[in-house]
Design a protein around this motif. Sequence first.
Motif, PDB file in Angstrom:
ATOM      1  N   HIS A   1      36.556  19.546  63.437  1.00 13.39           N
ATOM      2  CA  HIS A   1      37.118  18.237  63.744  1.00 13.39           C
ATOM      3  C   HIS A   1      36.031  17.161  63.840  1.00 13.39           C
TER       4      HIS A   1
ATOM      5  N   LYS B   1      44.771  16.100  66.579  1.00 12.19           N
ATOM      6  CA  LYS B   1      43.586  16.556  67.315  1.00 12.19           C
ATOM      7  C   LYS B   1      42.361  15.715  66.979  1.00 12.19           C
ATOM      8  N   GLU B   2      42.273  15.243  65.746  1.00  6.97           N
ATOM      9  CA  GLU B   2      41.169  14.339  65.413  1.00  6.97           C
ATOM     10  C   GLU B   2      41.274  13.067  66.251  1.00  6.97           C
TER      11      GLU B   2
END
Length: 245
Positions: free
Chosen positions: A193, A153-154
């Motif tokens: 994030h 997701k980063e």
Amino acid sequence: MRVLLVEDDEPVAESLRRGLLRYGFEVEWVTTGTAGLAVTTPYDLVLLDLGLPDTDGLDVCRALRRRGDVPIIVISARSDETDRVVGLEIGADDYVSKPFGVREVIARIRAVMRRVRPAEQPSGPQRYGARLTVDRKAARVGLDGADVALTPKEYDLLAFLTEEPGALMSREQIMEAVWDANWFGPTKTLDVHVAALRRKLAGAVVVEAVRGVGFRLVVVEDEPADGRGGAGTEAPAGAPGTDRT
């Protein structure tokens, strides 16, 4: 992008049509299933009501799917789970229950189009400033020539923000793009994030927070003289409309 809207409820259709036009879509509106199946001009996506006056919308969905792979989003007042399951099983790509907001429909259209027609990826790493590279083909990020360990997701968040460096992206746009339109969790995960990217890419990019709106990514163009990435990860002091998160 051209949308075929099959909806017999005039107030709903007019509201949806105006909203789509504001977002830059072209819309062809018909009020019956027969008229929808008779449309010959090309379109990129279908918004299909199930409660049509001349035929069941599920039958129209089946007929459209037999013709090709055009994306179909069902819009209906039927909230029963069976209708949702049947609609998806016979070929619909998504299902929106009435009442709905135009922004929700726009988000679902964009999410469906990303799934069915993914954008062409660059053939090699793209450079952002003096220190950062993003290789979308390999899903790898480099900082000063060394790989950076990012979570999936980063990486998705960085890939999205670097599509338009300097552009302000709302929280809704980011959540839709990175977590998809059906995300129902807290948006606090976005802040987590963002903080991770700031820490891991310090000095290469600045992720500015704009209070009440979202984030923008700014590329640090010049490599610091000491080579350590002296630029901070916070928005510049006194920058209008920004805060630190």
